[in-house]
Design a protein around this motif. Structure first.
Motif, PDB file in Angstrom:
ATOM      1  N   VAL A 210       0.865  -1.179   0.000  1.00  0.00           N
ATOM      2  CA  VAL A 210       0.000   0.000   0.000  1.00  0.00           C
ATOM      3  C   VAL A 210       0.897   1.222   0.000  1.00  0.00           C
TER       4      VAL A 210
ATOM      5  N   GLN B 263      -2.997   4.294   4.802  1.00  0.00           N
ATOM      6  CA  GLN B 263      -3.597   3.090   4.251  1.00  0.00           C
ATOM      7  C   GLN B 263      -3.084   1.850   4.962  1.00  0.00           C
TER       8      GLN B 263
ATOM      9  N   GLY C  26      -6.966  -1.593   1.014  1.00  0.00           N
ATOM     10  CA  GLY C  26      -6.203  -2.058  -0.132  1.00  0.00           C
ATOM     11  C   GLY C  26      -5.478  -3.360   0.111  1.00  0.00           C
TER      12      GLY C  26
ATOM     13  N   GLN D  10      -5.934  -6.871  -2.244  1.00  0.00           N
ATOM     14  CA  GLN D  10      -4.780  -7.484  -2.905  1.00  0.00           C
ATOM     15  C   GLN D  10      -4.620  -8.940  -2.471  1.00  0.00           C
TER      16      GLN D  10
END
Length: 225
Positions: free
Chosen positions: A10, A15, A21, A25
């Motif tokens: 990230v 984040q 995120g 992923q």
């Protein structure tokens, strides 16, 4: 079953703390590994901007650790998307010299190093064009007299007039920033990515704050009303 190393990145500390995120992923890599018959032996997580090329690998110890592990295991490193490795074509080229195969889940198992270079080069050129067009649109807004730094408060003698002035300023701000946000949205940018792009350009909200997905959504909806 062949084994592989997963690498997740990230781009900001914020984040990283929130986990935004990372799970997306992880899930994308897991789906790809299951479909292609890979066993994920180990996952490396990194929080890093990914900017630059000459020293980017030095600033990404988890990627270096993933490379070392994959080299020992003689297996590939899997990432969800190409930009999780880097947005810099020179850095992608550097990674290709590490004698570790990379697999980008979004591009498929058969995407060879030449194609990775090609995709990286196209993405880099697209980012340059988007950045240039965004700067031009913002410059045009400034030329029309819009204060893109946003309202930052101040003394208000008459409350009713103060509120009206704030609302007028916010409306003018939305009318100028709205087209930029609409343009980025038309390119398929997520609300969060649009917020990041505006922050990167040094543009604050009408209240002088950093952008959030919710703030982008409000301007987007108002510009379409």
């Amino acid at each position: 079953m062949p084994r592989a190393i997963a690498y997740i990145r990230v781009s900001t500390t914020k984040q990283g703390r929130s986990g935004l995120g990372m799970e997306a992923q992880r899930e994308a890599i897991a789906r790809f590994a299951e479909a292609e018959g890979f066993e994920i032996a180990e996952t490396f997580l990194e929080v890093e901007t990914g900017k630059g090329s000459s020293d980017a690998l030095d600033r990404r110890p988890q990627l270096r650790a993933a490379l070392d592990k994959a080299r020992v295991m003689q297996c590939p490193v899997i990432v969800a998307k190409l930009d999780r490795l880097s947005r810099d074509v020179a850095f992608i080229a550097t990674l290709m010299t590490q004698r570790v195969p990379f697999i980008v889940a979004a591009l498929g198992a058969n995407c060879d190093p030449f194609m990775l270079h090609l995709y990286a080069a196209i993405a880099e050129q697209e980012r340059r064009l988007i950045s240039q067009r965004t700067k031009e649109a913002l410059a045009a807004a400034k030329a029309r007299g819009t204060s893109l730094g946003g309202w930052r408060g101040g003394p208000v003698v008459d409350q009713a007039r103060g509120v009206a002035a704030i609302q007028k300023n916010a409306a003018a701000f939305r009318s100028d920033v709205g087209p930029v946000i609409n343009y980025l949205h038309s390119l398929g940018f997520s609300l969060r990515r649009i917020a990041s792009e505006l922050d990167r350009q040094g543009i604050k909200t009408s209240r002088g704050k950093e952008w959030t997905a919710a703030a982008v959504s409000r301007v987007l909806n108002a510009s379409r009303a």
